[in-house]
Scaffold this motif. Sequence first.
Motif: not given
Length: 322
Positions: A13, A15, A46, A49-50, A55, A255-256, A258-259
């Motif tokens: 993903d 991240v 949503s 989101a990826d 990002e 990263g995860y 924060r996610r």
Amino acid sequence: MHLILAPLRGFTDVVFRNAFARHFNGIDEAVAPFVTSTKGRRIKPSHLADLVQAENSHLPVVPQILSNNSAEFLCLANTLVDLGYGEINWNLGCPYPMVAKKKRGSGLLPFPDEIDRLLERVLRDFAGQLSIKTRLGRYSADEINALVPVFNRYPVKRIIIHPRTGVQMYTGSVDLAAFGRCLPKLVHPVVYNGDINRLETLRSLSDRFPSVSTWMLGRGLVANPFLAETIRIGSPQIENRWQRFADFHDALIDGYTRRFSGPGHVLARMKGFWGYFADEFVDGRRILKKIRKTTRLENYRVFVDGLLDPRVSQGKTDCERL
């Protein structure tokens, strides 16, 4: 030579892609894990989101769509083009039964007429470029014989082939003979995907299929993030492996964190990664068993920090990276 990061749902993903691009080299682009088309014309943010462009600036990304409905596919694909993506990949390879039984992914491969109709409808009104990721078939490698003429009728950018059947999942051997038979029949550029986990493997495949210049790395690259660099330099000798892997690992956790909504979700995701990482350690089975028994993120970090500390780990055969 062109190297692509494969779409592994739950792993590659945004991240992972960003952490990888910051700490490793060698990958030219990534195909993102699939997003499923939905009924209706309203696509929730949503759902994508990826694929937020802001990002995804570290590595060129191709979104992938899982769908068997032309109207739904077009709605989602054109939305992604409006977000700035020029190429969309159609997933015709997902092997999982829950997907396939709905005639999506590899479940659509036994129905070339339906694939033909979707391609005709989509490419009539699609604003971008389309590529396809497929397998040799759902039940038999011979299914590709009926698919090749369908693919050849349309202006597809490229065909990515994983030379297994859907029912094989990821078990058994790739069918290189079947891949070799269909390769000269396809008019589009072909990308090879499947079981590239060592430099020697890619060299052997490249010698066998000289017309292929683009290769997709998936599970082998997740297990060994140095794989693409190793392929580029033609040698497994890479400096500062321990520290670079440790920094990459920490970037994943950051990263995860924060996610995701809590440490339990972060820990679960990292345990999943160690299902791959452990393959590159001499005593990987013991390491993986210990990590899977960990119930708190803090304890996990203490164990892994010790494992990856070069002052502690370098030279120890129980956790030496190959």
